[in-house]
Scaffold this motif. Structure first.
Motif, mmCIF file in Angstrom:
data_model
loop_
_atom_site.group_PDB
_atom_site.id
_atom_site.type_symbol
_atom_site.label_atom_id
_atom_site.label_comp_id
_atom_site.label_asym_id
_atom_site.label_seq_id
_atom_site.Cartn_x
_atom_site.Cartn_y
_atom_site.Cartn_z
ATOM 1 N N HIS A 87 1.482 8.315 -5.913
ATOM 2 C CA HIS A 87 2.168 7.157 -6.250
ATOM 3 C C HIS A 87 1.255 6.956 -7.662
ATOM 4 N N GLU A 100 0.780 -1.301 0.139
ATOM 5 C CA GLU A 100 -0.195 -0.052 0.470
ATOM 6 C C GLU A 100 0.588 1.137 0.130
ATOM 7 N N THR A 113 -5.677 3.919 -2.873
ATOM 8 C CA THR A 113 -6.085 2.605 -3.312
ATOM 9 C C THR A 113 -7.555 2.085 -3.406
ATOM 10 N N GLU A 114 -7.714 0.829 -3.652
ATOM 11 C CA GLU A 114 -9.459 0.346 -3.381
ATOM 12 C C GLU A 114 -9.319 0.197 -1.787
ATOM 13 N N LYS A 115 -8.275 0.173 -1.233
ATOM 14 C CA LYS A 115 -8.637 -0.706 -0.101
ATOM 15 C C LYS A 115 -8.252 0.143 0.664
ATOM 16 N N GLY A 160 -7.469 5.565 -4.725
ATOM 17 C CA GLY A 160 -7.150 5.638 -5.862
ATOM 18 C C GLY A 160 -7.445 6.627 -6.579
ATOM 19 N N ALA A 197 5.518 -0.403 -3.486
ATOM 20 C CA ALA A 197 4.859 0.821 -3.078
ATOM 21 C C ALA A 197 5.272 0.724 -1.889
ATOM 22 N N SER A 231 -1.160 4.990 -10.883
ATOM 23 C CA SER A 231 -1.399 4.162 -11.203
ATOM 24 C C SER A 231 -1.801 4.661 -12.553
#
Length: 430
Positions: free
Chosen positions: A49, A44, A108-110, A428, A84, A51
């Motif tokens: 960052h 993560e 991010t999605e998480k 994200g 990451a 994508s």
């Protein structure tokens, strides 16, 4: 088929086979790095960052070559963020991609990342508090610089009052320095503070390699400055020259501790004083204030909170404090320099959540006698030429020339929320 055609085809086949072999080995190496990152719980990214859109990516490797932290790799013909935790969000990969397949995002999605809500003039929902640069979601140097300039253009329009300062600027990275220059240009009463000993903010902690600054920037009192690809050292030298020539005043080693509303302005309390001000411009990074040890002697100039250049510690006795990847990597890097004597102190009984590669490298350095590892230990004091470390039930004193504390940071988000600044959580997105 004559012999010349045969030789030509043979050479071509050998060249193609060699190329495919290199590509396969690179793919396997990068895939292994990605698996290690995921298995270590380090997949993560901590801040801004890349994508990568796999539909646009052609696997050219331009982004990989442009990344000085080696955070990107090519797996199955597509670019991936394989490391990451190493990504520092300067955007060199974004500029290098020939297909515009990379977007710089937060979260991010998480795992969501909180970004403050700010107006087009960079004012937060709390009137009088402005936010520019990395904290506001912009890690790119050229855009952070422009935000600092524009924020001052906006805040100088606020109604004047009987304040000691028109603006207190917190942080001296690209946004903060640009804001300081703009404040001088507009003859504002400003205070520019920086919690560290050096100019440059996050940029100061970049690796010794190229970073991308692909568009001109406009600096007050300096004018239009055009950079192509510029090394970190050259960029810092340029900024230092700007400070020397303009005389912009920077209070180094001064940490912001609180901001309080006072009438239609604010009181900014720092480690050195209290400043009444009409406006506040927050231009610090997202990595927060380094977590301190709170022990005698920690204010010494030999204590730092990140490793920037291992070579500067050659032939020195160095203490590294911490139990994460940054601590292990710092100890390993310094131990590789000639004549060093490295001690690694960790409060825990084992190194958890670290990369297997770092764990093995540390064990090798320890077995070779290059690093002394003290688990279940605590640093008790720092003196000019020694440190005191408690372990094995007693206090031991070790020769010491430098201390590197890798204990993480205290993020500014809770502090800002207490001020009433509202945030949006990014999953994200840019």
């Amino acid at each position: 088929m004559d012999q010349y055609t045969f030789l030509y085809l043979a050479v071509l086949v050998i060249a193609i086979a060699a190329y495919l072999g290199r590509q396969r080995r690179r793919n396997d190496r990068h895939a292994a790095d990605l698996r290690e990152s995921i298995e270590s719980g380090l997949a993560e990214p901590p801040s801004l960052h890349p994508s990568i859109d796999p539909l646009l990516c052609i696997g050219s490797g331009s982004c990989v070559a442009a990344c000085p932290e080696e955070a990107l790799g090519i797996v199955d013909g597509k670019a991936v963020l394989k490391n990451a935790s190493a990504c520092i969000g300067h955007g060199a990969c974004h500029a290098a991609c020939p297909m515009q397949a990379i977007q710089l995002v937060f979260g991010t999605e998480k795992r969501g990342v909180d970004i403050p809500n700010i107006s087009p003039e960079f004012e937060s929902n709390v009137p009088g508090i402005f936010i520019a640069g990395e904290l506001g979601g912009m890690g790119l140097i050229r855009k952070a610089t422009e935000q600092g300039r524009q924020a001052v253009e906006a805040l100088r329009k606020r109604k004047a009052g009987a304040w000691e300062h028109d603006v207190v600027i917190v942080g001296c990275g690209p946004a903060g320095l640009s804001a300081g220059l703009s404040s001088m240009q507009h003859r504002l009463r400003y205070k520019l503070i920086e919690q560290e000993q050096t100019l440059g903010g996050t940029v100061y902690h970049y690796p010794r390699n190229k970073i991308a600054m692909t568009a001109p920037v406009q600096l007050a009192l300096v004018g239009r400055v055009k950079f192509g690809e510029v090394q970190k050292e050259s960029l810092l030298a340029f900024w230092s020259d700007v400070v020397a020539k303009t005389g912009v005043q920077i209070a180094f080693n001064e940490r912001m501790e609180s901001i309080e509303r006072s009438g239609d302005g604010f009181l900014v309390r720092t480690s050195q004083g209290t400043y009444p001000t009409r406006s506040v411009l927050l231009a610090m990074g997202r990595r927060g204030t380094p977590r301190k040890l709170d022990i005698p002697g920690e204010e010494s100039a030999k204590v730092v909170y990140r490793l920037t250049d291992a070579a500067q510690y050659a032939r020195m006795a160095v203490l590294v404090v911490g139990g994460g990847d940054s601590a292990l990597e710092s100890a390993i890097a310094v131990a590789a320099e000639p004549g060093t004597e490295v001690t690694l102190s960790h409060r825990g009984g084992a190194f958890s959540r670290v990369k297997q590669r770092n764990r093995l490298a540390l064990e090798a350095a320890q077995q070779a006698g290059r690093v002394r590892v003290l688990l279940d230990s605590a640093v008790r004091f720092i003196e000019p030429h020694s440190v005191g470390i408690e372990h094995d039930g007693s206090l031991h004193t070790y020769r010491n020339d430098a201390v590197i504390v890798c204990a993480g940071g205290l993020l500014p988000t809770p502090f800002l929320q207490e001020l009433g600044i509202q945030f949006e959580t990014k999953f994200g997105t840019s």
